[in-house]
Each structure stands twice: as C-alpha cells, then as structure tokens.
Design an enzyme around this catalytic site. Structure first.
Site, PDB file in Angstrom:
ATOM      1  N   ASP A 100       0.846  -1.202   0.000  1.00 51.23           N
ATOM      2  CA  ASP A 100       0.000   0.000   0.000  1.00 51.23           C
ATOM      3  C   ASP A 100       0.879   1.249   0.000  1.00 51.23           C
ATOM      4  OD1 ASP A 100      -2.207   1.621   0.126  1.00 51.23           O
ATOM      5  OD2 ASP A 100      -3.106   0.641   1.854  1.00 51.23           O
TER       6      ASP A 100
ATOM      7  N   CYS B 158      -3.181   5.947  -1.887  1.00 52.70           N
ATOM      8  CA  CYS B 158      -3.854   5.127  -2.902  1.00 52.70           C
ATOM      9  C   CYS B 158      -3.956   5.927  -4.195  1.00 52.70           C
ATOM     10  CB  CYS B 158      -5.255   4.713  -2.441  1.00 52.70           C
ATOM     11  SG  CYS B 158      -6.122   3.771  -3.712  1.00 52.70           S
TER      12      CYS B 158
HETATM   13  P1  HMG Z   1      -8.952  -3.961 -16.905  1.00 54.77           P
HETATM   14  O1  HMG Z   1      -8.299  -3.073 -17.926  1.00 54.77           O
HETATM   15  O2  HMG Z   1     -10.425  -3.819 -16.700  1.00 54.77           O
HETATM   16  O3  HMG Z   1      -8.586  -5.485 -17.192  1.00 54.77           O
HETATM   17  O4  HMG Z   1      -8.213  -3.723 -15.529  1.00 54.77           O
HETATM   18  P2  HMG Z   1      -9.117  -6.501 -18.248  1.00 54.77           P
HETATM   19  O5  HMG Z   1      -9.520  -7.700 -17.508  1.00 54.77           O
HETATM   20  O6  HMG Z   1     -10.115  -5.824 -19.185  1.00 54.77           O
HETATM   21  O7  HMG Z   1      -7.790  -6.827 -19.106  1.00 54.77           O
HETATM   22  C1  HMG Z   1      -7.138  -5.859 -19.922  1.00 54.77           C
HETATM   23  C2  HMG Z   1      -5.697  -6.300 -20.133  1.00 54.77           C
HETATM   24  O8  HMG Z   1      -5.005  -6.258 -18.890  1.00 54.77           O
HETATM   25  C3  HMG Z   1      -5.554  -7.729 -20.661  1.00 54.77           C
HETATM   26  O9  HMG Z   1      -4.383  -7.758 -21.476  1.00 54.77           O
HETATM   27  C4  HMG Z   1      -5.280  -8.536 -19.413  1.00 54.77           C
HETATM   28  O10 HMG Z   1      -4.543  -9.721 -19.646  1.00 54.77           O
HETATM   29  C5  HMG Z   1      -4.444  -7.549 -18.613  1.00 54.77           C
HETATM   30  P3  HMG Z   1      -4.486  -7.794 -23.077  1.00 54.77           P
HETATM   31  O11 HMG Z   1      -5.290  -9.036 -23.363  1.00 54.77           O
HETATM   32  O12 HMG Z   1      -5.205  -6.539 -23.443  1.00 54.77           O
HETATM   33  O13 HMG Z   1      -3.066  -7.844 -23.497  1.00 54.77           O
HETATM   34  N1  HMG Z   1      -4.576  -7.795 -17.160  1.00 54.77           N
HETATM   35  C6  HMG Z   1      -3.544  -7.964 -16.307  1.00 54.77           C
HETATM   36  N2  HMG Z   1      -2.214  -7.963 -16.479  1.00 54.77           N
HETATM   37  C7  HMG Z   1      -1.446  -8.192 -15.381  1.00 54.77           C
HETATM   38  N3  HMG Z   1      -1.961  -8.417 -14.146  1.00 54.77           N
HETATM   39  C8  HMG Z   1      -3.276  -8.405 -13.937  1.00 54.77           C
HETATM   40  C9  HMG Z   1      -4.113  -8.168 -15.049  1.00 54.77           C
HETATM   41  N4  HMG Z   1      -5.465  -8.115 -15.180  1.00 54.77           N
HETATM   42  C10 HMG Z   1      -5.724  -7.884 -16.469  1.00 54.77           C
HETATM   43  N5  HMG Z   1      -3.771  -8.620 -12.711  1.00 54.77           N
HETATM   44  C11 HMG Z   1      -7.498  -4.349 -13.314  1.00 54.77           C
HETATM   45  C12 HMG Z   1      -8.637  -4.373 -14.340  1.00 54.77           C
HETATM   46  C13 HMG Z   1      -8.068  -4.809 -11.985  1.00 54.77           C
HETATM   47  C14 HMG Z   1      -6.428  -5.292 -13.778  1.00 54.77           C
HETATM   48  C15 HMG Z   1      -6.942  -2.910 -13.226  1.00 54.77           C
HETATM   49  O14 HMG Z   1      -7.974  -2.008 -13.042  1.00 54.77           O
HETATM   50  C16 HMG Z   1      -5.897  -2.749 -12.130  1.00 54.77           C
HETATM   51  O15 HMG Z   1      -4.860  -3.378 -12.124  1.00 54.77           O
HETATM   52  N6  HMG Z   1      -6.151  -1.829 -11.159  1.00 54.77           N
HETATM   53  C17 HMG Z   1      -5.175  -1.544 -10.123  1.00 54.77           C
HETATM   54  C18 HMG Z   1      -5.884  -1.138  -8.924  1.00 54.77           C
HETATM   55  C19 HMG Z   1      -4.937  -0.980  -7.750  1.00 54.77           C
HETATM   56  O16 HMG Z   1      -3.887  -1.581  -7.674  1.00 54.77           O
HETATM   57  N7  HMG Z   1      -5.351  -0.134  -6.785  1.00 54.77           N
HETATM   58  C20 HMG Z   1      -4.631   0.020  -5.588  1.00 54.77           C
HETATM   59  C21 HMG Z   1      -4.792  -1.174  -4.683  1.00 54.77           C
HETATM   60  S1  HMG Z   1      -6.313  -1.177  -3.756  1.00 54.77           S
HETATM   61  C22 HMG Z   1      -5.980  -0.222  -2.368  1.00 54.77           C
HETATM   62  O17 HMG Z   1      -4.934   0.359  -2.278  1.00 54.77           O
HETATM   63  C23 HMG Z   1      -6.994  -0.171  -1.258  1.00 54.77           C
HETATM   64  C24 HMG Z   1      -6.587  -0.991  -0.036  1.00 54.77           C
HETATM   65  O18 HMG Z   1      -5.335  -0.581   0.471  1.00 54.77           O
HETATM   66  C25 HMG Z   1      -7.648  -0.840   1.073  1.00 54.77           C
HETATM   67  C26 HMG Z   1      -8.021   0.625   1.355  1.00 54.77           C
HETATM   68  O19 HMG Z   1      -7.151   1.420   1.722  1.00 54.77           O
HETATM   69  O20 HMG Z   1      -9.203   0.930   1.183  1.00 54.77           O
HETATM   70  C27 HMG Z   1      -6.493  -2.476  -0.387  1.00 54.77           C
HETATM   71 MG    MG Z   2      -5.045   1.179   1.757  1.00 54.63          MG
END
Ligand code: HMG
Ligand code: MG
Length: 302
Positions: A16, A240
């Site tokens: 995070d 975030c």
């Molecule tokens: P998307 O664009 O909707 O994914 O992203 P998709 O399923 O449509 O796929 C598009 C392309 O991405 C495809 O490739 C997939 O293979 C690839 P292509 O066929 O076009 O070549 N792909 C991936 N590649 C690598 N790793 C993956 C992956 N998934 C799809 N996992 C997705 C959806 C969820 C992947 C995107 O929106 C994303 O990665 N978001 C990141 C969000 C994030 O990290 N946020 C921060 C963490 S959460 C947080 O901090 C909160 C927390 O701390 C609690 C709090 O504080 O509240 C936990």
């Molecule tokens: Mg967090």
C-alpha cells in the site's frame, strides 16, 4: 481500559505504501526492506501486488520481489490480487497467501478496478475457488468503508452487506479500509458495532489511512470494541493512486509505540522497525510522515 492483551499487525508498507510513492525503487531495496520488517518482528507483511503493471508500475516487479523471499519461513508474505490474471501470476510465484479487494462504494470500485461491486465479488468467487485448489489463504479488503472520494458518506449497511458476502465466500478475515482517511471514532464505533452484531471480532481487521490525523484515535476505538488485527505502514508510507488526496496508512511505529505503551503485545521491536524504515526513507523524496519515526531519526541524527 478494556482493550485486548495482544494485537496482530499487518504491515502493508511494501504494497500500500510503495504503490503510491512516485520514485523508482529497486527490487533489491524492496527485498531488503521487507526482510528488515520481518526481522523487526512483523508477522505478516503484504509485500507486493499482482495488479496491472500499467496502472501500478511501482509494483511491476512483484514476481522478482517474491523470488527473493522465503515463503516457507515464519513471516507471512501475502500479495494483493484483483482478478484471475493476477491470481495466476501469484500462483506462478508460489505464494501461500493473497488478499482480494472490493469496495463499499460503486464509483470507487469502478475507478479502482474497472468493476462494479457485484462484478468484483464474482471475480473474488473465482479467485477463492482457485485458492482452495492451491491451498492459498485469502484475506479480503473493503475500501471506502467510512467515506468515498466520489460518493461521500457510505451507509454502514452497505459495508455490512459487502463484508457478509466476502465472509460467505470464505475470506478468513475482512479488513475495513478508511481509504481516504475520513473516519472518526464515533463513526468507527457505529460501523463496527453493526458488523460485530453478526461477525466475530477475530474475522475483522481495520485499515486506517491517516490523511486527517484521526487514525490512532480510530484504532483505539477499534481496540475497545475488541478488534485485534490492525493494518499499518512503516513510516506512514504511501496512499492510494485511485483515491485523490489520500495519505499513507497510519505509521506502524506510531501504532507499536501506543500499543506497547498500553501493555498490548505486538511482538515488534521498535528500534529494528526504525532501521527498516530508515532504509526505505533513503529512497523516498520527502520526509516520511510517521511521528515516532521522525522523533527517532532526530535522536539518531543528534
Ligand atoms: P482492466 O483493464 O479492466 O482489465 O483492468 P481486463 O480484464 O479488461 O484486461 C485488460 C488487459 O489487462 C488484458 O491484457 C489482461 O490480460 C491484462 P491484453 O489481453 O489486453 O493484453 N490484465 C492484467 N495484467 C497483469 N496483471 C493483472 C491483469 N489483469 C488484467 N492482474 C485491473 C482491471 C483490476 C487489472 C486494473 O484495473 C488494475 O490493475 N487496477 C489496479 C488497482 C490498484 O492496484 N489499486 C490500488 C490497490 S487497492 C488499495 O490500495 C486499497 C486498499 O489498500 C484498502 C483501502 O485502503 O481501502 C487495499
Ligand atoms: Mg489502503
């Protein structure tokens, strides 16, 4: 004061924290940081995430980080997983534990992972099935439990509904995220009391960001209600990327100092923790916000 005798800290700084620090940090530095956190006694260290590297380039080296860690050792190293693609990458890296995530706010979830809450619960269900086949433990997060940057206040009933669905999907614990650091102790009491009416405290954790300085007060309220698992980030690293204005998680040093001072066991050695944070602080282009860390560094630099 009626508080638990022992608390489990979940260190989220390497995930995070580092996901939101703009500097390029080498894999070797991350690995040393994580190992030093384990040496300081932190039992669970969320060490990276398998999200899309285009969205979070800071953690694009997730597999390389994991390759350097002892996944059979005493410290536990969960990783964050958003979907089956991420799950497959985690399995390929040999992880034994993951964390999945969704939100109590539709708009936040859509911006964060491009899914509605229902779609993300469907993704969690698929991940759970795969996790069972591979004997992988699954923790779950619910973001924006106390407020959303787009939707404002979130009704506690909405949080309850998502938490219950995650537990029904067999997450062993749900961590309640104050993603943008807007919660106050009264609200924490309100939300937690509702959840605790149907869920044992052992299945809930709290994850406060300290954007407005209320995190420690919120933690104290949570402890008084029986919560025994607290997420925190070394030095207060991070934030975030999809929550504008969110500061880092509450600093681990500040939590350890308060808890140990109250006689609550954490198992963490503060001096060694400061050593770990000092190492990563050298790679971050701003002073880290953790209060105990700043005081300790002033002492060390005297
Ligand atoms: P998307 O664009 O909707 O994914 O992203 P998709 O399923 O449509 O796929 C598009 C392309 O991405 C495809 O490739 C997939 O293979 C690839 P292509 O066929 O076009 O070549 N792909 C991936 N590649 C690598 N790793 C993956 C992956 N998934 C799809 N996992 C997705 C959806 C969820 C992947 C995107 O929106 C994303 O990665 N978001 C990141 C969000 C994030 O990290 N946020 C921060 C963490 S959460 C947080 O901090 C909160 C927390 O701390 C609690 C709090 O504080 O509240 C936990
Ligand atoms: Mg967090």
């Amino acid at each position: 004061m009626n508080v638990p005798k022992k608390v489990t800290l979940v260190e989220v700084g390497p995930r995070d924290g580092l996901q939101n620090e703009p500097e390029a940090i080498s894999t070797a530095t991350k690995v040393t940081f994580i190992k030093k956190l384990a040496e300081a006694g932190l039992p669970i260290i969320e060490c990276t995430s398998f999200v899309h590297p285009k969205w979070v380039p800071q953690l694009a080296d997730a597999a390389d980080v994991l390759a350097e860690l002892d996944l059979q050792g005493e410290a536990r190293f969960p990783v964050l997983v958003p979907n089956m693609k991420g799950m497959q990458r985690a399995i390929d890296s040999g992880v034994k534990e993951i964390a999945v995530f969704t939100a109590a706010s539709e708009t936040f979830n859509k911006k964060n992972i491009n899914m509605s809450i229902d779609e993300s619960l469907q993704a969690v269900a698929e991940i759970m099935q795969s996790a069972q086949q591979h004997d992988i433990k699954v923790r779950a997060y619910v973001s924006t439990c106390f407020g959303c940057p787009y939707e404002g206040t979130i009704p506690a009933e909405k949080v309850l509904a998502v938490v219950q669905k995650l537990l029904a999907l067999r997450a062993y614990e749900v961590s309640l995220g104050d993603t943008i650091g807007v919660a106050n102790p009264q609200q924490v009491e309100h939300v937690l009391s509702l959840l605790l009416a149907s869920t044992p405290a052992e299945q809930l954790a709290v994850h406060f960001h300290d954007t407005r300085g209320t995190a420690l007060a919120n933690i104290l309220t949570s402890l008084q209600l029986g919560i025994t698992t607290i997420d925190s980030s070394a030095g207060g690293l991070g934030g975030c990327p999809y929550a504008p204005g969110a500061a880092g998680n509450v600093a681990t040093e500040d939590v350890v100092f308060m808890l140990e001072g109250m006689g609550i066991e954490t198992g963490v050695n503060l001096e060694k923790l400061v050593d770990a944070t000092q190492l990563i602080a050298q790679s971050i282009d701003r002073p880290l916000p953790g209060k105990y860390f700043q005081a300790a560094m002033a002492q060390r630099n005297k």
